[in-house]
Enzyme design. Structure first.
Site, PDB file in Angstrom:
ATOM      1  N   GLU A  81       0.781  -1.309  -0.027  1.00 22.20           N
ATOM      2  CA  GLU A  81      -0.169   0.005  -0.109  1.00 22.20           C
ATOM      3  C   GLU A  81       0.841   1.286  -0.109  1.00 22.20           C
ATOM      4  OE1 GLU A  81      -2.827  -0.498   3.232  1.00 22.20           O
ATOM      5  OE2 GLU A  81      -3.744  -2.315   2.477  1.00 22.20           O
ATOM      6  N   ASN A 112       2.392  -4.938  -3.276  1.00 26.23           N
ATOM      7  CA  ASN A 112       0.899  -5.342  -3.074  1.00 26.23           C
ATOM      8  C   ASN A 112       0.361  -3.965  -2.896  1.00 26.23           C
ATOM      9  OD1 ASN A 112      -1.146  -7.379  -2.629  1.00 26.23           O
ATOM     10  ND2 ASN A 112      -1.010  -6.853  -0.305  1.00 26.23           N
ATOM     11  N   HIS A 171     -10.129  -5.803  -3.246  1.00 29.32           N
ATOM     12  CA  HIS A 171     -11.156  -5.452  -2.277  1.00 29.32           C
ATOM     13  C   HIS A 171     -12.040  -4.737  -2.817  1.00 29.32           C
ATOM     14  CE1 HIS A 171      -9.058  -7.159   1.447  1.00 29.32           C
ATOM     15  NE2 HIS A 171      -8.047  -6.269   1.104  1.00 29.32           N
ATOM     16  N   GLU A 225      -6.399 -10.466  -1.965  1.00 30.46           N
ATOM     17  CA  GLU A 225      -7.156 -10.359  -0.855  1.00 30.46           C
ATOM     18  C   GLU A 225      -8.698  -9.885  -1.150  1.00 30.46           C
ATOM     19  OE1 GLU A 225      -5.547  -7.015   1.528  1.00 30.46           O
ATOM     20  OE2 GLU A 225      -3.410  -7.395   1.431  1.00 30.46           O
ATOM     21  N   ASP A 241     -12.176  -9.943  -1.908  1.00 36.82           N
ATOM     22  CA  ASP A 241     -13.639  -9.739  -1.228  1.00 36.82           C
ATOM     23  C   ASP A 241     -14.360  -8.968  -1.989  1.00 36.82           C
ATOM     24  OD1 ASP A 241     -12.563  -7.563   0.042  1.00 36.82           O
ATOM     25  OD2 ASP A 241     -12.467  -8.472   1.922  1.00 36.82           O
TER      26      ASP A 241
HETATM   27  O1  9MR Z   1      -8.242  -8.121   7.860  1.00 32.25           O
HETATM   28  C1  9MR Z   1      -7.283  -7.161   8.589  1.00 32.25           C
HETATM   29  C2  9MR Z   1      -7.815  -6.939   9.946  1.00 32.25           C
HETATM   30  O2  9MR Z   1      -8.190  -8.205  10.684  1.00 32.25           O
HETATM   31  C3  9MR Z   1      -6.914  -6.025  10.536  1.00 32.25           C
HETATM   32  O3  9MR Z   1      -7.444  -5.571  11.784  1.00 32.25           O
HETATM   33  C4  9MR Z   1      -6.523  -4.828   9.487  1.00 32.25           C
HETATM   34  C5  9MR Z   1      -5.356  -3.948  10.318  1.00 32.25           C
HETATM   35  O4  9MR Z   1      -4.004  -4.463  10.397  1.00 32.25           O
HETATM   36  O5  9MR Z   1      -5.856  -5.408   8.297  1.00 32.25           O
HETATM   37  C6  9MR Z   1      -6.726  -6.130   7.506  1.00 32.25           C
HETATM   38  O6  9MR Z   1      -6.119  -6.704   6.515  1.00 32.25           O
HETATM   39  C7  9MR Z   1      -5.650  -5.763   5.529  1.00 32.25           C
HETATM   40  C8  9MR Z   1      -4.193  -6.006   4.883  1.00 32.25           C
HETATM   41  O7  9MR Z   1      -3.374  -6.408   6.207  1.00 32.25           O
HETATM   42  C9  9MR Z   1      -4.087  -5.186   3.950  1.00 32.25           C
HETATM   43  N1  9MR Z   1      -4.995  -4.791   3.037  1.00 32.25           N
HETATM   44  C10 9MR Z   1      -6.092  -4.498   3.571  1.00 32.25           C
HETATM   45  C11 9MR Z   1      -6.759  -5.534   4.365  1.00 32.25           C
HETATM   46  C12 9MR Z   1      -8.315  -5.247   5.006  1.00 32.25           C
HETATM   47  O8  9MR Z   1      -8.085  -4.096   5.868  1.00 32.25           O
END
Ligand code: 9MR
Length: 502
Positions: free
Chosen positions: A157, A217, A257, A288, A290
């Site tokens: 990101e 990513n 997403h 990732e 969804d």
């Molecule tokens: O799904 C993850 C969630 O449980 C955490 O609270 C959050 C913060 O660390 O991160 C979520 O996963 C993220 C991923 O690491 C990076 N891309 C976005 C994902 C969804 O927020």
């Protein structure tokens, strides 16, 4: 493709095609249910046949049997993030959750994606660290699991929201310096956290003789355009990064997403975007996935399933798209549970398949090069049809068929926006198979090609010549193959393409 996938690809399909017996008006009719080819019954098996992994984000407290049964790859959803495992000096701590996940993956013959080394968010004790400290952490984390991690998200990101096409400006990217002021961070004298982190990661991989591949990513980088046809500047910025640092970057993750934000929707040019990254020689992964049910007017049945199908198909149609990972098992256990974006309902190890699951499985079972759907076997009518009476005034049908067209023909479809366009060119073989082709296109003045996929290209403006690449020159009689290109300017008024068969 890794050897695990290659091996699984060779495994013979064992499941038999399903068939149902229908009683129609007293006659027994055998009607095959789709797909016609032997259908696998799990996502991982169907994906393996198509030469890709199908993975899931996982946590140590949710390692239910379904994880190893349905999925062939695992991404720790939270257990490898710096806020979990990094110390302020770049050391490691609290790795037990990550270890559990890696062990589980290994004993279930699953690949692991490490997630993630350098990230502005969830940085924990690393927040504000120097590049030197980041480098220490990169070395420690990569070496801890070595080649047991197939893919690492080295940088996550890095690009700003809202389709600006800019890098983020908060830490760690705030360390960046554009030495010669030319507006990018690609020059030798510039400071670039992305480049320096990848250089470090590559050194560690090479020094350890590891097979681990290094990925970048991001989200909202999925299509060539965003809603309304605006160019996807974030995707373009990611493309520039991968092109410039190709020697260090092995793979690109599209988080995927999808939701109802205009920059996060599923566009028709998703496949073309995957393809242009693949053409840089990197693996592309949907990392990732969804899909918010809002994207189908809150239809979590057929509408959501159709959206899943599109995404899976876009990946399957690009050879170097080697994996898809969904961001969790079930809606209720997802980070965005209210949007019901995953493949299962239920929870705590008891899950029910949604329409989206069946759509994904079906699409995977069609493989990378789907053959046209088989025609439904004719139903034997209970009453034989009577021969229609011959109308003496109707002329007899022509006995001489039209002369067969050999060679090839081509058509172009355009997806344009102000200042740019993407063209998809379909090459169709005539009445005889062809073993190579070239297509000549003349662009209107002011338009030029910036990149092409699935074709070699000579020229970029005026008359531009495209020819087949190694894998798409042979086209059977009447069959088609496609290539594409992206350009700047306006392509309206493009003359009809001229196709020549080799
Ligand atoms: O799904 C993850 C969630 O449980 C955490 O609270 C959050 C913060 O660390 O991160 C979520 O996963 C993220 C991923 O690491 C990076 N891309 C976005 C994902 C969804 O927020």
């Amino acid at each position: 493709m890794n050897s695990d996938l290659r091996h699984r690809r060779k495994v013979a399909r064992t499941a038999l095609p399903t068939a149902v017996l229908l009683l129609l008006g007293g006659a027994v009719v055998v009607q095959s249910s789709a797909p016609a080819a032997a259908a696998e019954t799990t996502l991982r098996a169907a994906a393996a046949n198509a030469g890709l992994f199908f993975g899931v984000a996982a946590s140590p407290n949710r390692l239910y049997p379904i994880v190893g049964q349905e999925f062939s790859q695992l991404t720790p959803e939270n257990d490898m993030k710096p806020d979990r495992i990094a110390t302020s000096s770049g050391g490691l701590q609290n790795t037990s959750g990550a270890d559990t996940l890696v062990n589980h993956a290994q004993s279930n013959n699953m690949l692991v994606r490490g997630h993630t080394l350098v990230w502005h968010s969830q940085a924990g004790a690393l927040q504000g660290a120097s590049q030197a400290t980041l480098n220490t952490f990169i070395g420690n984390a990569i070496n801890r699991w070595g080649s047991r991690i197939a893919y690492w998200d080295v940088v996550n990101e890095a690009l700003e929201d809202n389709n600006t096409g800019r890098r983020r400006n908060q830490w760690p990217h705030s360390m960046n310096r554009d030495a010669n002021g030319d507006g990018d961070f690609f020059d030798a004298g510039d400071t670039d956290v992305i480049r320096d982190s990848f250089i470090r990661a590559k050194q560690v991989v090479q020094a350890g003789g590891l097979t681990t591949k290094l990925c970048i990513n991001d989200y909202d980088v999925d299509g060539l355009t965003v809603q309304g046809g605006t160019p996807n500047r974030k995707a373009n910025a990611l493309y520039d990064i991968v092109r410039n640092y190709r020697q260090y970057i092995d793979c690109v993750g599209f988080q995927a997403h999808f939701n109802d934000n205009p920059n996060s929707i599923i566009t028709d040019d998703l496949q073309a975007n995957i393809q242009r990254f693949a053409d840089l020689g990197v693996e592309v992964h949907i990392t990732e996935l969804d899909i918010d049910d809002d994207l189908s007017n809150n239809d979590i049945g057929a509408g959501q399933a159709e959206n899943y199908r599109k995404v899976v198909r876009a990946c399957l149609n690009v050879e170097r798209c080697t994996g898809i990972t969904v961001w969790g098992i079930s809606d209720s256990e997802s980070w965005r549970s209210s949007e019901r974006g995953l493949l299962f309902t239920g929870g705590n190890g008891s899950y029910q398949k949604k329409a989206a699951y069946h759509a994904v499985l079906d699409e995977l079972n069609k493989g990378r090069n789907p053959t046209p759907p088989s025609t439904t076997p004719p139903v034997t009518p209970s009453v034989p049809p009577t021969t229609p009476p011959v109308d003496p005034t109707t002329p007899p049908p022509p006995t001489t068929p039209p002369p067969p067209t050999t060679g090839c023909s081509a058509t172009v479809s355009l997806n344009s926006w102000t200042g740019g366009f993407v063209a998809t060119v379909r090459v169709t073989a005539g009445a005889a198979p062809i073993s190579g082709w070239s297509v000549q296109l003349t662009l209107p003045s002011g338009a030029s090609v910036t990149n092409a996929w699935n074709a070699n290209r000579s020229g970029s403006s005026g008359t531009v010549q495209f020819s087949n690449v190694s894998y798409n020159g042979s086209v059977n009689a009447g069959q088609t193959t496609e290539f594409g290109f992206q350009g700047v300017g306006t392509a309206t008024g493009l003359a009809a393409p001229v196709c020549t068969a080799a």
